[in-house]
Design a protein around this motif. Structure first.
Motif, PDB file in Angstrom:
ATOM      1  N   SER A  45       0.954  -1.127   0.000  1.00 36.67           N
ATOM      2  CA  SER A  45       0.020   0.104  -0.013  1.00 36.67           C
ATOM      3  C   SER A  45       0.924   1.230  -0.079  1.00 36.67           C
ATOM      4  O   SER A  45       0.456   2.149  -0.317  1.00 36.67           O
ATOM      5  CB  SER A  45      -1.015  -0.151   1.063  1.00 36.67           C
ATOM      6  N   LYS A  46       2.065   1.126   0.421  1.00 44.60           N
ATOM      7  CA  LYS A  46       3.079   2.204   0.459  1.00 44.60           C
ATOM      8  C   LYS A  46       3.831   2.281  -0.921  1.00 44.60           C
ATOM      9  O   LYS A  46       4.138   3.675  -1.306  1.00 44.60           O
ATOM     10  CB  LYS A  46       3.990   2.213   1.672  1.00 44.60           C
ATOM     11  N   VAL A  47       4.236   1.239  -1.279  1.00 43.14           N
ATOM     12  CA  VAL A  47       5.363   1.296  -2.411  1.00 43.14           C
ATOM     13  C   VAL A  47       4.729  -0.024  -3.243  1.00 43.14           C
ATOM     14  O   VAL A  47       5.101  -1.130  -3.353  1.00 43.14           O
ATOM     15  CB  VAL A  47       6.600   0.877  -2.177  1.00 43.14           C
ATOM     16  N   PRO A  48       3.628   0.272  -4.073  1.00 42.48           N
ATOM     17  CA  PRO A  48       3.014  -0.880  -5.219  1.00 42.48           C
ATOM     18  C   PRO A  48       3.841  -1.547  -5.688  1.00 42.48           C
ATOM     19  O   PRO A  48       4.782  -0.836  -6.598  1.00 42.48           O
ATOM     20  CB  PRO A  48       1.857  -0.009  -5.838  1.00 42.48           C
ATOM     21  N   GLY A  49       3.699  -2.944  -5.930  1.00 41.80           N
ATOM     22  CA  GLY A  49       4.561  -3.596  -6.633  1.00 41.80           C
ATOM     23  C   GLY A  49       5.897  -3.805  -6.447  1.00 41.80           C
ATOM     24  O   GLY A  49       6.820  -4.720  -7.118  1.00 41.80           O
ATOM     25  N   ASN A  50       6.578  -3.115  -5.326  1.00 44.64           N
ATOM     26  CA  ASN A  50       7.784  -3.078  -4.811  1.00 44.64           C
ATOM     27  C   ASN A  50       8.196  -4.675  -4.625  1.00 44.64           C
ATOM     28  O   ASN A  50       9.433  -5.186  -4.780  1.00 44.64           O
ATOM     29  CB  ASN A  50       8.200  -2.138  -3.802  1.00 44.64           C
ATOM     30  N   PHE A  51       7.440  -5.521  -3.770  1.00 39.41           N
ATOM     31  CA  PHE A  51       7.969  -6.860  -3.583  1.00 39.41           C
ATOM     32  C   PHE A  51       8.107  -7.533  -4.672  1.00 39.41           C
ATOM     33  O   PHE A  51       9.267  -8.218  -4.800  1.00 39.41           O
ATOM     34  CB  PHE A  51       6.684  -7.732  -2.655  1.00 39.41           C
ATOM     35  N   ASP A  52       7.029  -7.492  -5.549  1.00 39.31           N
ATOM     36  CA  ASP A  52       7.505  -8.477  -6.863  1.00 39.31           C
ATOM     37  C   ASP A  52       8.898  -7.964  -7.557  1.00 39.31           C
ATOM     38  O   ASP A  52       9.518  -8.882  -8.130  1.00 39.31           O
ATOM     39  CB  ASP A  52       6.138  -8.588  -7.694  1.00 39.31           C
ATOM     40  N   ALA A  53       8.863  -6.540  -7.769  1.00 43.04           N
ATOM     41  CA  ALA A  53       9.889  -6.129  -8.601  1.00 43.04           C
ATOM     42  C   ALA A  53      11.409  -6.474  -7.987  1.00 43.04           C
ATOM     43  O   ALA A  53      12.222  -6.743  -8.370  1.00 43.04           O
ATOM     44  CB  ALA A  53       9.655  -4.523  -8.681  1.00 43.04           C
ATOM     45  N   LYS A  54      11.424  -6.132  -6.532  1.00 44.61           N
ATOM     46  CA  LYS A  54      12.671  -6.563  -5.881  1.00 44.61           C
ATOM     47  C   LYS A  54      12.959  -8.181  -6.038  1.00 44.61           C
ATOM     48  O   LYS A  54      14.015  -8.387  -5.948  1.00 44.61           O
ATOM     49  CB  LYS A  54      12.428  -5.932  -4.502  1.00 44.61           C
ATOM     50  N   MET A  55      11.860  -8.975  -5.790  1.00 45.62           N
ATOM     51  CA  MET A  55      12.143 -10.444  -5.890  1.00 45.62           C
ATOM     52  C   MET A  55      12.590 -10.824  -7.149  1.00 45.62           C
ATOM     53  O   MET A  55      13.450 -11.531  -7.294  1.00 45.62           O
ATOM     54  CB  MET A  55      10.959 -11.213  -5.480  1.00 45.62           C
ATOM     55  N   SER A  56      12.360  -9.925  -8.032  1.00 43.74           N
ATOM     56  CA  SER A  56      12.838 -10.482  -9.434  1.00 43.74           C
ATOM     57  C   SER A  56      14.236 -10.155  -9.665  1.00 43.74           C
ATOM     58  O   SER A  56      14.955 -10.577 -10.762  1.00 43.74           O
ATOM     59  CB  SER A  56      11.999  -9.545 -10.599  1.00 43.74           C
ATOM     60  N   LEU A  57      14.855  -9.439  -8.746  1.00 42.10           N
ATOM     61  CA  LEU A  57      16.131  -9.024  -8.935  1.00 42.10           C
ATOM     62  C   LEU A  57      17.362  -9.743  -7.969  1.00 42.10           C
ATOM     63  O   LEU A  57      18.507  -9.323  -8.131  1.00 42.10           O
ATOM     64  CB  LEU A  57      16.511  -7.529  -8.245  1.00 42.10           C
ATOM     65  N   VAL A  58      16.702 -10.359  -7.217  1.00 42.36           N
ATOM     66  CA  VAL A  58      17.367 -11.498  -6.148  1.00 42.36           C
ATOM     67  C   VAL A  58      18.501 -12.298  -7.059  1.00 42.36           C
ATOM     68  O   VAL A  58      18.037 -13.255  -7.838  1.00 42.36           O
ATOM     69  CB  VAL A  58      16.692 -12.086  -5.301  1.00 42.36           C
ATOM     70  N   PRO A  59      19.623 -12.105  -6.794  1.00 41.97           N
ATOM     71  CA  PRO A  59      20.591 -13.177  -7.496  1.00 41.97           C
ATOM     72  C   PRO A  59      20.665 -14.424  -6.693  1.00 41.97           C
ATOM     73  O   PRO A  59      20.194 -14.878  -5.700  1.00 41.97           O
ATOM     74  CB  PRO A  59      21.903 -12.352  -7.248  1.00 41.97           C
ATOM     75  N   ALA A  60      21.473 -15.351  -7.436  1.00 42.88           N
ATOM     76  CA  ALA A  60      21.762 -16.725  -6.822  1.00 42.88           C
ATOM     77  C   ALA A  60      22.311 -16.756  -5.562  1.00 42.88           C
ATOM     78  O   ALA A  60      23.212 -15.887  -5.206  1.00 42.88           O
ATOM     79  CB  ALA A  60      22.492 -17.748  -7.792  1.00 42.88           C
ATOM     80  N   ASN A  61      22.060 -17.719  -4.944  1.00 38.36           N
ATOM     81  CA  ASN A  61      22.873 -18.159  -3.614  1.00 38.36           C
ATOM     82  C   ASN A  61      22.526 -16.918  -2.540  1.00 38.36           C
ATOM     83  O   ASN A  61      23.416 -16.205  -2.134  1.00 38.36           O
ATOM     84  CB  ASN A  61      24.179 -18.212  -3.861  1.00 38.36           C
ATOM     85  N   THR A  62      21.410 -16.233  -2.428  1.00 39.00           N
ATOM     86  CA  THR A  62      20.840 -15.324  -1.576  1.00 39.00           C
ATOM     87  C   THR A  62      19.838 -15.908  -0.518  1.00 39.00           C
ATOM     88  O   THR A  62      19.035 -16.560  -1.079  1.00 39.00           O
ATOM     89  CB  THR A  62      20.349 -14.139  -2.449  1.00 39.00           C
ATOM     90  N   THR A  63      19.914 -15.598   0.703  1.00 32.75           N
ATOM     91  CA  THR A  63      18.779 -15.607   1.685  1.00 32.75           C
ATOM     92  C   THR A  63      17.879 -14.476   1.614  1.00 32.75           C
ATOM     93  O   THR A  63      18.358 -13.332   1.903  1.00 32.75           O
ATOM     94  CB  THR A  63      19.425 -15.934   2.871  1.00 32.75           C
ATOM     95  N   VAL A  64      16.612 -14.433   1.232  1.00 27.28           N
ATOM     96  CA  VAL A  64      15.603 -13.527   1.321  1.00 27.28           C
ATOM     97  C   VAL A  64      15.165 -13.436   2.770  1.00 27.28           C
ATOM     98  O   VAL A  64      14.408 -14.564   2.980  1.00 27.28           O
ATOM     99  CB  VAL A  64      14.586 -13.258   0.239  1.00 27.28           C
ATOM    100  N   ARG A  65      15.225 -12.516   3.589  1.00 31.65           N
ATOM    101  CA  ARG A  65      14.466 -12.551   4.821  1.00 31.65           C
ATOM    102  C   ARG A  65      13.345 -11.557   4.968  1.00 31.65           C
ATOM    103  O   ARG A  65      13.462 -10.603   4.667  1.00 31.65           O
ATOM    104  CB  ARG A  65      15.609 -12.128   5.926  1.00 31.65           C
ATOM    105  N   LEU A  66      12.141 -12.204   5.224  1.00 30.62           N
ATOM    106  CA  LEU A  66      11.026 -11.345   5.499  1.00 30.62           C
ATOM    107  C   LEU A  66      10.760 -11.225   6.855  1.00 30.62           C
ATOM    108  O   LEU A  66      10.651 -12.249   7.470  1.00 30.62           O
ATOM    109  CB  LEU A  66      10.048 -12.107   4.904  1.00 30.62           C
ATOM    110  N   GLY A  67      10.355  -9.993   7.199  1.00 32.27           N
ATOM    111  CA  GLY A  67       9.931  -9.870   8.527  1.00 32.27           C
ATOM    112  C   GLY A  67       8.758 -10.034   8.979  1.00 32.27           C
ATOM    113  O   GLY A  67       7.770 -10.452   7.943  1.00 32.27           O
ATOM    114  N   PRO A  68       8.001  -9.722   9.999  1.00 35.89           N
ATOM    115  CA  PRO A  68       6.613  -9.948  10.330  1.00 35.89           C
ATOM    116  C   PRO A  68       5.735  -9.104   9.284  1.00 35.89           C
ATOM    117  O   PRO A  68       6.196  -8.132   9.092  1.00 35.89           O
ATOM    118  CB  PRO A  68       6.531  -9.523  11.691  1.00 35.89           C
ATOM    119  N   GLY A  69       4.793  -9.530   8.939  1.00 39.91           N
ATOM    120  CA  GLY A  69       3.607  -8.892   8.161  1.00 39.91           C
ATOM    121  C   GLY A  69       3.235  -9.561   7.050  1.00 39.91           C
ATOM    122  O   GLY A  69       3.868 -10.921   6.955  1.00 39.91           O
ATOM    123  N   THR A  70       2.395  -8.887   6.254  1.00 41.34           N
ATOM    124  CA  THR A  70       1.714  -9.697   5.148  1.00 41.34           C
ATOM    125  C   THR A  70       2.326  -9.094   3.833  1.00 41.34           C
ATOM    126  O   THR A  70       2.145  -7.901   3.737  1.00 41.34           O
ATOM    127  CB  THR A  70       0.158  -9.763   4.949  1.00 41.34           C
TER     128      THR A  70
END
Length: 135
Positions: A45-70
């Motif tokens: 709701s603050k930055v629309p589409g940011n999650f999908d856009a940033k996930m598309s940029l994650v390189p190989a051998n990386t850990t994505v850490r998601l904090g609390p929330g939806t």
């Protein structure tokens, strides 16, 4: 081959996590840098589409850490994991939720592509809830 050599050989061939990227459900409109100190903003709701856009940029051998929330995603229409050794780690079941939203009624894939899945080695998702947003 000794048992010790077999274990070491298997461990040696496994992907090594090179870095971590961080997402948080932030109340500010900042996008963030993806670091622990300044995580990417996963609040759609603050930055629309940011999650999908940033996930598309994650390189190989990386850990994505998601904090609390939806964290809202369009599922495989928004991003698909392409990287070897990608790990997605939440803050806990029912604490972190990956919710599919803004897709067609027939889309139920939260992660990946059901029609042409890429071969993923070392892909892992843990410590979160996936909400496919079905009636």
């Amino acid at each position: 081959m000794s048992l010790l050599d077999a274990f070491l050989r298997d461990a040696w061939q496994q992907p090594v996590v090179k870095s971590d990227v961080w997402f948080a459900y932030r109340s500010d409109p900042a996008v963030g840098q993806g670091t622990k100190e300044d995580p990417w903003n996963g609040n759609d709701s603050k930055v629309p589409g940011n999650f999908d856009a940033k996930m598309s940029l994650v390189p190989a051998n990386t850990t994505v850490r998601l904090g609390p929330g939806t964290f809202t995603t369009k599922g495989h229409q928004g991003w698909t994991p392409q990287a070897t050794g990608l790990r997605i780690v939440g803050a806990g079941m029912e604490v972190t939720t990956l919710k599919v939203s803004g897709t067609t009624a027939t889309t139920t894939c939260a992660i990946g592509n059901p029609t042409s899945p890429p071969p993923l080695n070392g892909f892992e998702v843990s410590d979160l809830t996936i909400d496919c947003n079905l009636a």
